[in-house]
Design an enzyme around this catalytic site. Structure first.
Site, PDB file in Angstrom:
ATOM      1  CE  LYS A  79      -1.909   2.783   3.033  1.00  0.00           C
ATOM      2  NZ  LYS A  79      -1.861   4.005   2.222  1.00  0.00           N
ATOM      3  CD  GLU A  93      13.891   1.241   8.626  1.00  0.00           C
ATOM      4  OE1 GLU A  93      14.482   2.250   9.060  1.00  0.00           O
ATOM      5  OE2 GLU A  93      14.332   0.100   8.735  1.00  0.00           O
ATOM      6  CB  CYS A 103      13.330   9.435   7.901  1.00  0.00           C
ATOM      7  SG  CYS A 103      14.272   8.577   6.630  1.00  0.00           S
ATOM      8  CD  GLU A 163      10.251  13.320  11.505  1.00  0.00           C
ATOM      9  OE1 GLU A 163       9.095  12.918  11.710  1.00  0.00           O
ATOM     10  OE2 GLU A 163      11.098  12.659  10.878  1.00  0.00           O
TER      11      GLU A 163
HETATM   12  P1  NAD Z   1       2.418   8.416   7.742  1.00  0.00           P
HETATM   13  O1  NAD Z   1       2.767   7.643   8.956  1.00  0.00           O
HETATM   14  O2  NAD Z   1       1.364   9.454   7.845  1.00  0.00           O
HETATM   15  O3  NAD Z   1       1.911   7.436   6.572  1.00  0.00           O
HETATM   16  C1  NAD Z   1       2.723   6.364   6.108  1.00  0.00           C
HETATM   17  C2  NAD Z   1       1.840   5.285   5.501  1.00  0.00           C
HETATM   18  O4  NAD Z   1       1.031   4.710   6.530  1.00  0.00           O
HETATM   19  C3  NAD Z   1       0.873   5.788   4.436  1.00  0.00           C
HETATM   20  O5  NAD Z   1       0.816   4.829   3.401  1.00  0.00           O
HETATM   21  C4  NAD Z   1      -0.445   5.860   5.195  1.00  0.00           C
HETATM   22  O6  NAD Z   1      -1.582   5.737   4.357  1.00  0.00           O
HETATM   23  C5  NAD Z   1      -0.314   4.650   6.095  1.00  0.00           C
HETATM   24  N1  NAD Z   1      -1.179   4.657   7.289  1.00  0.00           N
HETATM   25  C6  NAD Z   1      -1.732   5.724   7.921  1.00  0.00           C
HETATM   26  N2  NAD Z   1      -2.439   5.304   8.999  1.00  0.00           N
HETATM   27  C7  NAD Z   1      -2.309   3.953   9.050  1.00  0.00           C
HETATM   28  C8  NAD Z   1      -2.795   2.934   9.934  1.00  0.00           C
HETATM   29  N3  NAD Z   1      -3.531   3.246  10.990  1.00  0.00           N
HETATM   30  N4  NAD Z   1      -2.461   1.651   9.693  1.00  0.00           N
HETATM   31  C9  NAD Z   1      -1.681   1.322   8.642  1.00  0.00           C
HETATM   32  N5  NAD Z   1      -1.206   2.235   7.759  1.00  0.00           N
HETATM   33  C10 NAD Z   1      -1.510   3.540   7.961  1.00  0.00           C
HETATM   34  O7  NAD Z   1       3.802   9.011   7.221  1.00  0.00           O
HETATM   35  P2  NAD Z   1       4.060   9.996   6.014  1.00  0.00           P
HETATM   36  O8  NAD Z   1       3.518  11.336   6.386  1.00  0.00           O
HETATM   37  O9  NAD Z   1       3.631   9.379   4.727  1.00  0.00           O
HETATM   38  O10 NAD Z   1       5.670  10.047   5.998  1.00  0.00           O
HETATM   39  C11 NAD Z   1       6.388  10.904   6.810  1.00  0.00           C
HETATM   40  C12 NAD Z   1       6.964  10.195   8.013  1.00  0.00           C
HETATM   41  O11 NAD Z   1       7.685   9.054   7.577  1.00  0.00           O
HETATM   42  C13 NAD Z   1       7.955  11.032   8.781  1.00  0.00           C
HETATM   43  O12 NAD Z   1       7.753  10.896  10.164  1.00  0.00           O
HETATM   44  C14 NAD Z   1       9.310  10.447   8.372  1.00  0.00           C
HETATM   45  O13 NAD Z   1      10.330  10.669   9.297  1.00  0.00           O
HETATM   46  C15 NAD Z   1       8.969   9.021   8.196  1.00  0.00           C
HETATM   47  N6  NAD Z   1       9.944   8.355   7.315  1.00  0.00           N
HETATM   48  C16 NAD Z   1      10.849   7.474   7.858  1.00  0.00           C
HETATM   49  C17 NAD Z   1      11.812   6.873   7.049  1.00  0.00           C
HETATM   50  C18 NAD Z   1      12.827   5.898   7.617  1.00  0.00           C
HETATM   51  O14 NAD Z   1      13.399   5.150   6.844  1.00  0.00           O
HETATM   52  N7  NAD Z   1      13.074   5.872   8.915  1.00  0.00           N
HETATM   53  C19 NAD Z   1      11.843   7.162   5.691  1.00  0.00           C
HETATM   54  C20 NAD Z   1      10.907   8.043   5.180  1.00  0.00           C
HETATM   55  C21 NAD Z   1       9.953   8.627   6.006  1.00  0.00           C
END
Ligand code: NAD
Length: 507
Positions: free
Chosen positions: A189, A264, A298, A398
């Protein structure tokens, strides 16, 4: 096809609105409902995607389960798996321009950066292909004359892959080829914000000849698609990249079926500058770390921890270099930093900066929305905030924008304490010409990756991931690959030497 004006002398052809469909059991499926993505930089609709619900998610999970249990992929030879992964790498390279343009239109990242991420992803597929052919466990030939032990590695099963919006194609490629190389089947997804490059990946997998049901893609939102992927009985593992809050929700949701969960998550990463560092290189890396992907990364080095003796001079260097970074239209090949993903997120960044000022921090540069001529206000200025102290919200939170917070230190101990003084632990960096300083820092930093005299260099061979609330498990490298493998010990007796347990059988 529409044309967009990039600057008075440059235009770009806009592709037709990308129509994204689910990919389930080898077939493309429309949705009963759809959702649209408006480009953050150009304000036009750039994709329309099928909106998945419970029915599509269940169908995808069941297809992945059937494919896994059939053995068509899970019991295929490493050579056969590698052949398909290598083919995908070739297909990615042939399609870089189309994928990168869509990625830029949906995410707001500069086109040159998007091309680099998409072509770089091909190398992750090639590296994963090499692992498919070199998976092996252990053998124990020292258990006694009549015993032999073999430890096998097997694919863990059906894996849910849930990805964020900031590096959609790259992060998918940090997970998918490794899961496939291990013999797993998957349901993916992508983020609802940037779904299209994952659909394009599905097209490439189909062209490469991946058997039906091995990789299924469902488009849609966290609720219900992501949550069902985290709770369904037929799923063995969830690998998630995204925010710490959603990572915690997934961990709770998946506990009911005790799935393996790899996470992650976010970061509040620091680069630490000692006075004996090469300050030109360090300042350049600090600026790169703060503004790459508009800080929506991130691995953003959103904290600068600088020695008090050089703080004034170093801040002046960072501010001067910040002014030279090219913020602007993501479609312009000269642009280094593009748009903020949504208006809501842009307001949140600005709110964090306002709060820092109210708490006593000082704006050295920026601190407001950026107007890019001809485009909207969904941009933010390069922002440098000094005088940050550990008790301020901005020191540990963050921001996820082009905002650099500066703290000062006097001793190595203080630098380590400041670096480790957040709930995150993704990455950290140290700049010094003294190898002892670098090593002492690297050993004490609570982080999954430590860079010394560089920032954000990565290789498919090197594991990536975080400690503390930046995540659990590792991605890429052999350690990342191992996350998708289960361990089985096979204990074998050589000859008829087993003593009877039932006394009546003892002669
Ligand atoms: P997010 O957590 O809002 O969403 C990530 C994914 O999770 C999306 O596909 C979303 O639809 C899905 N999602 C949302 N609610 C969910 C639930 N209850 N159950 C299952 N899936 C769900 O994150 P974002 O805004 O897309 O990305 C930004 C964040 O990601 C930042 O905090 C960033 O630091 C982190 N990030 C981490 C890494 C790493 O490798 N550590 C890399 C990139 C981004």
């Amino acid at each position: 096809m529409k044309q967009l004006t990039i600057n008075p002398s440059m235009t770009a052809d806009l592709p037709d609105v990308f129509e994204g469909r689910h990919f389930i059991d080898g077939k493309w499926r429309d949705g009963r409902e759809t959702f649209e993505r408006v480009s953050p930089s150009h304000g036009v609709v750039v994709s329309r995607s099928a909106k998945g619900g419970v029915a599509e998610t269940e169908a995808a999970i069941e297809a992945a389960r059937r494919a896994f249990d059939s053995g068509v992929w899970s019991r295929a030879s490493g050579k056969d798996r590698a052949t398909i992964l290598l083919k995908v790498a070739e297909l990615i390279e042939a399609d870089v321009d189309r994928i990168a343009l869509q990625e830029t239109l949906e995410s707001g990242k500069p086109i040159t950066q998007a091309r680099g991420e998409v072509s770089g992803a091909a190398d992750l597929w090639r590296y994963a292909a090499s692992l498919a052919r070199s998976t092996h466990g252990d053998s124990h030939n020292t258990l006694g004359d009549d015993m032999l032990g073999v430890v096998l590695k097997e694919p863990i099963g059906v894996v849910s892959i849930i990805t964020p919006w900031n590096f959609p194609f790259w992060i998918l490629s940090q997970k998918l080829p490794f899961a496939l190389a291990a013999g797993c089947t998957v349901v993916v997804k992508p983020s609802e914000v940037t779904p299209s490059s994952t659909v394009m990946m599905g097209e490439l997998l189909e062209q490469a000849g991946l058997p039906a049901g091995v990789c299924n893609i469902v488009l849609g939102f966290g609720d219900p698609v992501g949550s069902l992927m985290s709770t369904h009985d037929a799923v063995d593992m969830v690998t998630f990249t995204g925010s710490t809050a959603v990572g915690k929700a997934i961990t709770k949701a998946s506990a009911g079926t005790l799935k393996k969960v790899a996470l992650e998550l976010g970061g509040k990463n620091a680069q630490v500058i000692f006075p004996d560092a090469n300050l030109d290189d360090a300042a350049d890396a600090v600026v790169f770390g703060a503004y790459f992907n508009v800080g929506q990364c991130c691995n953003s080095s959103s904290r600068l921890i600088v020695h008090a003796d050089i703080a004034q001079d170093f801040i002046a260097r960072v501010v001067a270099l910040s002014r030279d970074v090219v913020f602007g239209d993501p479609l312009n090949p000269d642009t280094q930093v593009g748009a903020i993903v949504t208006p809501e997120h842009n307001s949140k960044i600005d709110g964090d900066v306002r709060d820092a000022v109210a708490a006593g921090a000082k704006i050295e540069l920026g601190g407001g929305y950026l107007d890019v001529p001809g485009l909207g206000r969904q941009f933010y200025q390069p922002t440098v905030v000094s005088g940050v102290t550990p008790d301020m919200e901005i020191a540990g939170h963050e921001v996820f924008g082009p905002v650099l917070s500066i703290l000062e230190f006097n001793t190595l101990d203080e630098a380590v304490t400041l670096t480790n003084g957040t709930s995150y632990g993704l990455s950290a960096g140290v700049w010094s010409e003294n190898v002892h300083t670098c090593l002492a820092f690297a050993r004490r930093a609570e982080a999954g990756t430590v860079w010394t005299n560089t920032w954000m260099d990565g290789f498919p061979e090197l594991a990536f991931g975080g400690v503390k609330q930046s995540g659990q498990g590792r991605e890429i490298g052999r350690y990342g690959f191992d996350e998708f493998l289960e361990i089985k010990s096979v204990v074998m007796r050589v000859g008829r030497t087993r003593p009877s347990w039932v006394r009546s059988r003892v002669a």
